[in-house]
Design an enzyme around this catalytic site. Structure first.
Site, PDB file in Angstrom:
ATOM      1  N   LYS A 203       0.866  38.013 -61.776  1.00  0.00           N
ATOM      2  CA  LYS A 203       1.292  37.617 -60.430  1.00  0.00           C
ATOM      3  C   LYS A 203       0.082  37.540 -59.495  1.00  0.00           C
ATOM      4  O   LYS A 203      -0.014  36.642 -58.647  1.00  0.00           O
ATOM      5  CB  LYS A 203       2.332  38.616 -59.892  1.00  0.00           C
ATOM      6  N   GLY A 300      18.061  40.184 -57.369  1.00  0.00           N
ATOM      7  CA  GLY A 300      18.585  40.075 -58.734  1.00  0.00           C
ATOM      8  C   GLY A 300      18.251  38.706 -59.277  1.00  0.00           C
ATOM      9  O   GLY A 300      17.587  37.900 -58.606  1.00  0.00           O
TER      10      GLY A 300
HETATM   11  N1  LIG Z   1      15.041  37.143 -64.818  1.00  0.00           N
HETATM   12  C1  LIG Z   1      14.458  37.224 -63.627  1.00  0.00           C
HETATM   13  O1  LIG Z   1      14.981  37.847 -62.698  1.00  0.00           O
HETATM   14  C2  LIG Z   1      13.154  36.506 -63.365  1.00  0.00           C
HETATM   15  C3  LIG Z   1      12.511  36.683 -62.132  1.00  0.00           C
HETATM   16  C4  LIG Z   1      11.336  35.949 -61.858  1.00  0.00           C
HETATM   17  C5  LIG Z   1      10.821  35.106 -62.836  1.00  0.00           C
HETATM   18  N2  LIG Z   1      11.454  34.991 -64.054  1.00  0.00           N
HETATM   19  C6  LIG Z   1      10.869  34.101 -65.061  1.00  0.00           C
HETATM   20  O2  LIG Z   1      11.778  33.040 -65.332  1.00  0.00           O
HETATM   21  C7  LIG Z   1      11.672  32.642 -66.708  1.00  0.00           C
HETATM   22  C8  LIG Z   1      13.068  32.703 -67.341  1.00  0.00           C
HETATM   23  O3  LIG Z   1      13.534  34.032 -67.243  1.00  0.00           O
HETATM   24  P1  LIG Z   1      14.924  34.478 -67.913  1.00  0.00           P
HETATM   25  O4  LIG Z   1      15.198  35.848 -67.421  1.00  0.00           O
HETATM   26  O5  LIG Z   1      15.942  33.422 -67.752  1.00  0.00           O
HETATM   27  O6  LIG Z   1      14.478  34.548 -69.451  1.00  0.00           O
HETATM   28  P2  LIG Z   1      15.421  34.749 -70.724  1.00  0.00           P
HETATM   29  O7  LIG Z   1      16.797  35.153 -70.317  1.00  0.00           O
HETATM   30  O8  LIG Z   1      14.652  35.591 -71.672  1.00  0.00           O
HETATM   31  O9  LIG Z   1      15.524  33.258 -71.322  1.00  0.00           O
HETATM   32  C9  LIG Z   1      14.405  32.604 -71.810  1.00  0.00           C
HETATM   33  C10 LIG Z   1      14.837  31.294 -72.415  1.00  0.00           C
HETATM   34  O10 LIG Z   1      13.672  30.624 -72.903  1.00  0.00           O
HETATM   35  C11 LIG Z   1      14.016  30.013 -74.130  1.00  0.00           C
HETATM   36  N3  LIG Z   1      12.790  29.760 -74.889  1.00  0.00           N
HETATM   37  C12 LIG Z   1      11.809  30.630 -75.241  1.00  0.00           C
HETATM   38  N4  LIG Z   1      10.836  29.984 -75.918  1.00  0.00           N
HETATM   39  C13 LIG Z   1      11.210  28.688 -75.994  1.00  0.00           C
HETATM   40  C14 LIG Z   1      10.645  27.538 -76.564  1.00  0.00           C
HETATM   41  N5  LIG Z   1       9.484  27.577 -77.204  1.00  0.00           N
HETATM   42  N6  LIG Z   1      11.318  26.353 -76.433  1.00  0.00           N
HETATM   43  C15 LIG Z   1      12.498  26.287 -75.788  1.00  0.00           C
HETATM   44  N7  LIG Z   1      13.102  27.361 -75.215  1.00  0.00           N
HETATM   45  C16 LIG Z   1      12.463  28.545 -75.332  1.00  0.00           C
HETATM   46  C17 LIG Z   1      14.946  31.001 -74.806  1.00  0.00           C
HETATM   47  O11 LIG Z   1      15.669  30.332 -75.831  1.00  0.00           O
HETATM   48  P3  LIG Z   1      16.866  31.052 -76.662  1.00  0.00           P
HETATM   49  O12 LIG Z   1      17.952  31.310 -75.659  1.00  0.00           O
HETATM   50  O13 LIG Z   1      17.265  30.031 -77.672  1.00  0.00           O
HETATM   51  O14 LIG Z   1      16.261  32.304 -77.219  1.00  0.00           O
HETATM   52  C18 LIG Z   1      15.810  31.417 -73.606  1.00  0.00           C
HETATM   53  O15 LIG Z   1      16.871  30.506 -73.442  1.00  0.00           O
HETATM   54  C19 LIG Z   1      10.667  33.601 -67.368  1.00  0.00           C
HETATM   55  O16 LIG Z   1       9.418  32.993 -67.443  1.00  0.00           O
HETATM   56  C20 LIG Z   1      10.646  34.791 -66.409  1.00  0.00           C
HETATM   57  O17 LIG Z   1       9.396  35.477 -66.449  1.00  0.00           O
HETATM   58  C21 LIG Z   1      12.602  35.647 -64.336  1.00  0.00           C
END
Ligand SMILES: NC(=O)c1ccc[n+]([C@@H]2O[C@H](COP(=O)([O-])OP(=O)(O)OC[C@H]3O[C@@H](n4cnc5c(N)ncnc54)[C@H](OP(=O)(O)O)[C@@H]3O)[C@@H](O)[C@H]2O)c1
Length: 321
Positions: A203, A300
């Site tokens: 970050k 969240g």
């Molecule tokens: N969650 C939060 O509150 C939050 C806050 C700020 C930033 N972020 C950022 O936002 C992003 C998404 O977060 P999230 O919480 O939604 O993550 P998540 O629930 O772990 O979901 C990640 C997704 O990425 C997909 N993925 C991983 N590698 C891939 C690839 N090579 N090709 C295609 N799809 C791929 C996964 O596929 P599968 O479903 O098939 O495994 C999954 O659907 C991350 O970078 C995270 O750091 C999240």
């Protein structure tokens, strides 16, 4: 109507799909396809959960079939090099697609190069949710501080370490604190990425690249995690009215740009100590507007998803900048 393609369909993307549906009458974005590790789905996505079929063989094949205007990149963060998100984003720019992401990897590892490629393609690259879970930081500077230069920043940006420290203050062990953070679903896949300061360093690098023109990566951030603080020490400090926060600092100086992530012992009344749990705080140091910032109380995943939606609205308002 603006057409979207998602890569990644985890918590943030599924939350975003819900927002797109709720707000459809105000802004009719059209989702044309979703690509994830498990498979690929193509629209229309009228209601219910998307149904995934066989996975497109390549990102390029997926993007070509979607024919979308915007790639919404929401894959897992890779803390080592920001891939494969960086490659996904480049594939989109090559097709003259705008890109919106919540993934801090590309901003932390390849911001300058990606901005140049976006500019050459005549498209935009937006990432409001990458640092403060959707609370305005980049948009605040872009839209509310014209002509103001950010010369540095101070932030408490990693939730896991705050939750661990809060738990230790209440009598738990370091390991109990980690388990509590894991139950809240806020830790990275490998929790040491949080406790050793890598998440905060990513970050910090992202903020430095955007605000200070640092053209850096997380490896260049002076970094120390919170492992040196035992539960016993945290409780002794608490009895003295003090606590510990993993603080991100960036400063432009005559000698260059200094970036660090370190645990700091703070008086309870210090503004940096005033937020705990999953709350975040950032202070921007500026040339004309003094120090000002953003606080987000217990955000969240809904806020992160909405931050991505805010970027989509930014594209509607300002398709070029
Ligand atoms: N969650 C939060 O509150 C939050 C806050 C700020 C930033 N972020 C950022 O936002 C992003 C998404 O977060 P999230 O919480 O939604 O993550 P998540 O629930 O772990 O979901 C990640 C997704 O990425 C997909 N993925 C991983 N590698 C891939 C690839 N090579 N090709 C295609 N799809 C791929 C996964 O596929 P599968 O479903 O098939 O495994 C999954 O659907 C991350 O970078 C995270 O750091 C999240």
């Amino acid at each position: 109507m603006i057409k979207l393609a998602f890569i990644g369909y985890g918590s943030v993307a599924s939350g975003l799909l819900q927002v797109l549906r709720e707000k459809h009458s105000e802004h009719p974005f059209v989702l044309t396809g979703i690509h994830r590790r498990q498979g690929t789905a193509y629209g229309p996505f009228d209601s219910g959960d998307p149904v995934f079929g066989p996975r497109a063989l390549t990102t390029g094949e997926f993007l070509d079939r979607c024919g979308a205007d915007v790639l919404v990149e929401l894959t897992t963060l890779n803390p080592e090099n920001g891939e494969p998100a960086i490659t996904h984003i480049r594939e989109a720019f090559a097709r003259k697609m705008h890109v919106v992401t919540a993934n801090k990897g590309p901003v932390a590892f390849a911001f300058d190069a990606l901005m140049k490629e976006a500019e050459a393609a005549g498209v935009r690259f937006l990432f409001e949710s990458a640092v403060m879970d959707g609370a305005p930081v980049f948009n605040m500077v872009r839209h509310n501080l014209p002509g103001v230069q950010v010369t540095g920043f101070t932030g408490v940006l990693n939730s896991t370490t705050k939750v661990i420290i809060d738990a230790m203050e209440c009598g738990a062990s370091f390991e109990d604190g980690i388990r509590h953070a894991q139950r809240l679903g806020i830790t990275e896949e490998n929790y040491e990425f949080d406790t050793q300061g890598w998440d905060a360093a990513a970050k910090t690098a992202a903020l430095a690249n955007v605000f200070l023109g640092a053209n850096t990566t997380p490896a260049n951030v002076v970094r120390e995690g919170i492992h040196g603080f035992t539960a016993e020490r945290i409780r002794v400090l608490a009895a003295q009215g003090q606590t510990v926060r993993l603080v991100s600092r960036g400063q432009k100086t005559d000698a260059g740009i200094y970036l660090q992530v370190k645990p700091e012992i703070l008086h309870r009344q210090d503004i940096l100590a005033s937020i705990g749990g999953t709350s975040n705080l950032i202070l921007l140091h500026t040339d004309r507007m003094g120090i000002l910032g953003t606080v987000s109380i217990s955000p969240g995943v809904e806020q992160t998803s909405y931050g991505v939606y805010i970027d989509l609205l930014e594209l509607v308002r300002y398709p070029s900048l």
